[in-house]
Design an enzyme around this catalytic site. Structure first.
Site, PDB file in Angstrom:
ATOM      1  N   ASP A 146     -10.726   0.527  29.419  1.00 55.71           N
ATOM      2  CA  ASP A 146     -11.630   1.287  28.558  1.00 55.71           C
ATOM      3  C   ASP A 146     -11.880   2.676  29.141  1.00 55.71           C
ATOM      4  O   ASP A 146     -12.343   2.788  30.275  1.00 55.71           O
ATOM      5  CB  ASP A 146     -12.951   0.513  28.441  1.00 55.71           C
ATOM      6  CG  ASP A 146     -13.816   0.981  27.286  1.00 55.71           C
ATOM      7  OD1 ASP A 146     -13.771   2.182  26.958  1.00 55.71           O
ATOM      8  OD2 ASP A 146     -14.545   0.140  26.719  1.00 55.71           O
ATOM      9  N   HIS A 203     -13.831   5.109  27.707  1.00 59.12           N
ATOM     10  CA  HIS A 203     -15.044   5.770  27.217  1.00 59.12           C
ATOM     11  C   HIS A 203     -16.027   6.029  28.367  1.00 59.12           C
ATOM     12  O   HIS A 203     -16.425   5.096  29.052  1.00 59.12           O
ATOM     13  CB  HIS A 203     -15.699   4.924  26.122  1.00 59.12           C
ATOM     14  CG  HIS A 203     -14.848   4.823  24.893  1.00 59.12           C
ATOM     15  ND1 HIS A 203     -13.909   3.822  24.741  1.00 59.12           N
ATOM     16  CD2 HIS A 203     -14.770   5.609  23.784  1.00 59.12           C
ATOM     17  CE1 HIS A 203     -13.286   3.997  23.573  1.00 59.12           C
ATOM     18  NE2 HIS A 203     -13.794   5.070  22.974  1.00 59.12           N
ATOM     19  N   SER A 253     -12.276  -4.607  25.353  1.00 53.54           N
ATOM     20  CA  SER A 253     -12.546  -4.493  26.800  1.00 53.54           C
ATOM     21  C   SER A 253     -13.779  -5.296  27.230  1.00 53.54           C
ATOM     22  O   SER A 253     -14.032  -5.450  28.417  1.00 53.54           O
ATOM     23  CB  SER A 253     -12.729  -3.024  27.210  1.00 53.54           C
ATOM     24  OG  SER A 253     -13.922  -2.505  26.667  1.00 53.54           O
TER      25      SER A 253
HETATM   26 CO1  B1M Z   1     -13.125   5.686  21.031  1.00 51.53          CO
HETATM   27  N1  B1M Z   1     -13.656   4.110  20.003  1.00 51.53           N
HETATM   28  N2  B1M Z   1     -11.321   4.928  21.241  1.00 51.53           N
HETATM   29  N3  B1M Z   1     -12.719   7.310  21.944  1.00 51.53           N
HETATM   30  N4  B1M Z   1     -14.777   6.297  20.442  1.00 51.53           N
HETATM   31  C1  B1M Z   1     -15.051   4.034  19.617  1.00 51.53           C
HETATM   32  C2  B1M Z   1     -15.866   3.305  20.655  1.00 51.53           C
HETATM   33  C3  B1M Z   1     -14.946   3.263  18.241  1.00 51.53           C
HETATM   34  C4  B1M Z   1     -16.222   2.494  17.856  1.00 51.53           C
HETATM   35  C5  B1M Z   1     -14.511   4.240  17.128  1.00 51.53           C
HETATM   36  C6  B1M Z   1     -14.270   3.543  15.799  1.00 51.53           C
HETATM   37  O1  B1M Z   1     -13.232   3.011  15.587  1.00 51.53           O
HETATM   38  N5  B1M Z   1     -15.246   3.577  14.924  1.00 51.53           N
HETATM   39  C7  B1M Z   1     -13.709   2.323  18.514  1.00 51.53           C
HETATM   40  C8  B1M Z   1     -13.997   0.972  19.128  1.00 51.53           C
HETATM   41  C9  B1M Z   1     -13.952  -0.151  18.130  1.00 51.53           C
HETATM   42  C10 B1M Z   1     -14.193  -1.432  18.831  1.00 51.53           C
HETATM   43  O2  B1M Z   1     -13.363  -1.884  19.556  1.00 51.53           O
HETATM   44  N6  B1M Z   1     -15.357  -2.021  18.577  1.00 51.53           N
HETATM   45  C11 B1M Z   1     -12.875   3.204  19.419  1.00 51.53           C
HETATM   46  C12 B1M Z   1     -11.499   3.062  19.629  1.00 51.53           C
HETATM   47  C13 B1M Z   1     -10.814   1.990  18.804  1.00 51.53           C
HETATM   48  C14 B1M Z   1     -10.776   3.864  20.534  1.00 51.53           C
HETATM   49  C15 B1M Z   1      -9.286   3.800  20.851  1.00 51.53           C
HETATM   50  C16 B1M Z   1      -8.690   2.408  20.989  1.00 51.53           C
HETATM   51  C17 B1M Z   1      -8.583   4.622  19.768  1.00 51.53           C
HETATM   52  C18 B1M Z   1      -7.073   4.563  19.830  1.00 51.53           C
HETATM   53  O3  B1M Z   1      -6.506   5.066  20.773  1.00 51.53           O
HETATM   54  N7  B1M Z   1      -6.523   3.923  18.838  1.00 51.53           N
HETATM   55  C19 B1M Z   1      -9.221   4.568  22.181  1.00 51.53           C
HETATM   56  C20 B1M Z   1      -9.499   3.646  23.364  1.00 51.53           C
HETATM   57  C21 B1M Z   1      -8.641   3.913  24.523  1.00 51.53           C
HETATM   58  C22 B1M Z   1      -9.122   3.074  25.679  1.00 51.53           C
HETATM   59  O4  B1M Z   1     -10.295   3.057  26.014  1.00 51.53           O
HETATM   60  N8  B1M Z   1      -8.181   2.386  26.270  1.00 51.53           N
HETATM   61  C23 B1M Z   1     -10.388   5.483  22.053  1.00 51.53           C
HETATM   62  C24 B1M Z   1     -10.456   6.709  22.675  1.00 51.53           C
HETATM   63  C25 B1M Z   1     -11.524   7.587  22.568  1.00 51.53           C
HETATM   64  C26 B1M Z   1     -11.534   9.003  23.106  1.00 51.53           C
HETATM   65  C27 B1M Z   1     -10.755   9.165  24.421  1.00 51.53           C
HETATM   66  C28 B1M Z   1     -10.921   9.918  22.066  1.00 51.53           C
HETATM   67  C29 B1M Z   1     -13.049   9.303  23.179  1.00 51.53           C
HETATM   68  C30 B1M Z   1     -13.694   8.961  24.532  1.00 51.53           C
HETATM   69  C31 B1M Z   1     -13.897  10.197  25.399  1.00 51.53           C
HETATM   70  C32 B1M Z   1     -14.761   9.865  26.591  1.00 51.53           C
HETATM   71  O5  B1M Z   1     -15.615   9.000  26.592  1.00 51.53           O
HETATM   72  N9  B1M Z   1     -14.564  10.626  27.631  1.00 51.53           N
HETATM   73  C33 B1M Z   1     -13.595   8.333  22.155  1.00 51.53           C
HETATM   74  C34 B1M Z   1     -14.857   8.461  21.542  1.00 51.53           C
HETATM   75  C35 B1M Z   1     -15.634   9.720  21.867  1.00 51.53           C
HETATM   76  C36 B1M Z   1     -15.391   7.464  20.697  1.00 51.53           C
HETATM   77  C37 B1M Z   1     -16.673   7.501  19.868  1.00 51.53           C
HETATM   78  C38 B1M Z   1     -16.411   8.451  18.703  1.00 51.53           C
HETATM   79  C39 B1M Z   1     -17.938   7.950  20.573  1.00 51.53           C
HETATM   80  C40 B1M Z   1     -18.271   7.153  21.859  1.00 51.53           C
HETATM   81  C41 B1M Z   1     -19.394   7.857  22.581  1.00 51.53           C
HETATM   82  O6  B1M Z   1     -19.153   8.614  23.514  1.00 51.53           O
HETATM   83  N10 B1M Z   1     -20.631   7.694  22.069  1.00 51.53           N
HETATM   84  C42 B1M Z   1     -16.828   6.003  19.428  1.00 51.53           C
HETATM   85  C43 B1M Z   1     -17.411   5.844  18.031  1.00 51.53           C
HETATM   86  C44 B1M Z   1     -18.907   5.774  18.078  1.00 51.53           C
HETATM   87  O7  B1M Z   1     -19.489   5.293  19.028  1.00 51.53           O
HETATM   88  N11 B1M Z   1     -19.528   6.186  17.023  1.00 51.53           N
HETATM   89  C45 B1M Z   1     -15.496   5.440  19.715  1.00 51.53           C
HETATM   90  C46 B1M Z   1     -21.783   8.381  22.617  1.00 51.53           C
HETATM   91  C47 B1M Z   1     -22.432   7.570  23.741  1.00 51.53           C
HETATM   92  C48 B1M Z   1     -23.685   8.274  24.261  1.00 51.53           C
HETATM   93  O8  B1M Z   1     -22.830   6.354  23.198  1.00 51.53           O
HETATM   94  O9  B1M Z   1     -21.000   5.209  24.447  1.00 51.53           O
HETATM   95  O10 B1M Z   1     -22.394   3.956  22.718  1.00 51.53           O
HETATM   96  P1  B1M Z   1     -22.296   4.974  23.755  1.00 51.53           P
HETATM   97  O11 B1M Z   1     -23.331   4.660  24.929  1.00 51.53           O
HETATM   98  C49 B1M Z   1     -24.684   4.342  24.649  1.00 51.53           C
HETATM   99  C50 B1M Z   1     -24.910   2.841  24.485  1.00 51.53           C
HETATM  100  O12 B1M Z   1     -23.793   2.138  24.053  1.00 51.53           O
HETATM  101  C51 B1M Z   1     -25.427   2.415  25.807  1.00 51.53           C
HETATM  102  O13 B1M Z   1     -26.150   3.537  26.258  1.00 51.53           O
HETATM  103  C52 B1M Z   1     -25.446   4.723  25.875  1.00 51.53           C
HETATM  104  C53 B1M Z   1     -26.448   5.832  25.702  1.00 51.53           C
HETATM  105  O14 B1M Z   1     -27.415   5.530  24.750  1.00 51.53           O
HETATM  106  N12 B1M Z   1     -24.523   2.058  26.899  1.00 51.53           N
HETATM  107  C54 B1M Z   1     -24.985   1.314  27.940  1.00 51.53           C
HETATM  108  C55 B1M Z   1     -23.251   2.384  27.139  1.00 51.53           C
HETATM  109  N13 B1M Z   1     -22.854   1.878  28.294  1.00 51.53           N
HETATM  110  C56 B1M Z   1     -23.901   1.228  28.826  1.00 51.53           C
HETATM  111  C57 B1M Z   1     -24.039   0.534  30.018  1.00 51.53           C
HETATM  112  C58 B1M Z   1     -25.273  -0.052  30.291  1.00 51.53           C
HETATM  113  C59 B1M Z   1     -26.329   0.049  29.408  1.00 51.53           C
HETATM  114  C60 B1M Z   1     -26.216   0.738  28.230  1.00 51.53           C
HETATM  115  O15 B1M Z   1     -25.518  -0.721  31.417  1.00 51.53           O
HETATM  116  C61 B1M Z   1     -24.543  -0.791  32.394  1.00 51.53           C
END
Ligand code: B1M
Length: 213
Positions: free
Chosen positions: A102, A104, A155
């Site tokens: 992963d 992200h 993941s």
């Molecule tokens: Co990706 N991605 N991505 N992505 N990406 C998602 C997660 C996705 C939901 C988009 C979608 O399809 N709607 C989807 C996952 C679906 C699923 O499996 N459920 C997805 C996918 C499929 C993928 C790829 C597989 C795409 C592909 O290549 N076909 C690929 C994965 C590659 C891999 O990981 N092996 C991929 C790649 C990428 C980018 C590289 C382009 C980029 C990441 C860049 C980076 O992080 N440096 C990216 C992004 C940016 C996203 C979205 C758009 C945004 C994620 C993010 O940064 N959110 C995302 C869609 C979405 O979320 N709307 C998506 C902002 C962040 C502040 O929130 O990460 O949720 P979040 O964290 C929150 C909470 O979750 C929590 O607190 C945080 C702050 O409030 N939290 C924790 C997180 N970790 C925590 C740990 C804790 C506690 C709380 O304790 C330890």
């Protein structure tokens, strides 16, 4: 304007140079210690986190402010604390990372920054971190908490593997393990035997504080 207000304004406006300058001049003039400045910044970040939860500000605001704070702590406050020999109260030591498979990083970094600005020592292992690396690092730094982030349904299972790795090495009882990330849930945390789940960065700070008391 009071020191607290100046800091709040700089954090809200993502004024990294401004915040660093406020901190540097405050330290030079001995108006406050680095630990006091950290406490003020922590309060501002808690306020910003609440605003985010209440949807008064949006994700870019949160990330922008968190970065400004993280860089100021890294470049100005932490070195000042080390130089002066002043003890930074450590709320606890946390090893955090995004699990194997992963890439992200943003959410995990946000959680790390919030923990850091709330007085935790944070060891951020980055992304695609294998289970063994989490455990090795936790052992090396004598951590109390391991935080596992997963953003992909694919993941999530690697979070379970870290817990299994701890069990395999007979270390499970030594660490609190928390999990987070969009596809995870309280139920999932229970299913894999984690100690807790947090929905966002603010909840992660609260959860870890609770787990360590
Ligand atoms: Co990706 N991605 N991505 N992505 N990406 C998602 C997660 C996705 C939901 C988009 C979608 O399809 N709607 C989807 C996952 C679906 C699923 O499996 N459920 C997805 C996918 C499929 C993928 C790829 C597989 C795409 C592909 O290549 N076909 C690929 C994965 C590659 C891999 O990981 N092996 C991929 C790649 C990428 C980018 C590289 C382009 C980029 C990441 C860049 C980076 O992080 N440096 C990216 C992004 C940016 C996203 C979205 C758009 C945004 C994620 C993010 O940064 N959110 C995302 C869609 C979405 O979320 N709307 C998506 C902002 C962040 C502040 O929130 O990460 O949720 P979040 O964290 C929150 C909470 O979750 C929590 O607190 C945080 C702050 O409030 N939290 C924790 C997180 N970790 C925590 C740990 C804790 C506690 C709380 O304790 C330890």
């Amino acid at each position: 304007m009071s020191l607290d207000e100046k800091i709040k304004e700089a954090v809200f406006e993502w004024d990294e140079d401004g915040l660093k300058e406020i901190c540097r001049s405050t330290l030079e003039n001995k108006e406050a210690t680095a630990v006091n400045l950290l406490k003020i910044i922590g309060t501002v970040m808690q306020f910003i986190g609440k605003q985010f939860e209440e949807e008064e500000i949006f994700l870019p605001d949160l990330v922008g402010s968190a970065n400004v704070v993280k860089n100021t702590i890294d470049e100005v406050l932490d070195p000042a604390i080390k130089e002066s020999g002043e003890t930074k109260e450590t709320a606890g030591r946390v090893v955090i990372g995004t699990v194997e498979g992963d890439v992200h990083s943003i959410g995990k970094d946000l959680v790390g920054s919030f923990l850091f600005s709330n007085g935790f020592e944070v060891y951020n292992l980055g992304e695609e971190v294998p289970a063994s690396k989490f455990v090795d690092k936790a052992e090396e730094v004598n951590a109390q908490v391991i935080g596992l982030s997963a953003l992909l349904t694919m993941s999530m299972d690697f979070q379970r593997q870290v817990i299994e790795e701890l069990e395999k090495r007979g270390l499970r009882a030594k660490y609190k393990v928390i999990v987070g990330g969009a596809p995870t849930s309280e139920e999932w945390a229970g299913q894999i035997g984690a100690d807790g789940w947090a929905d966002d960065a603010i909840e992660a700070v609260t959860l870890i504080k609770e787990l360590l008391t």
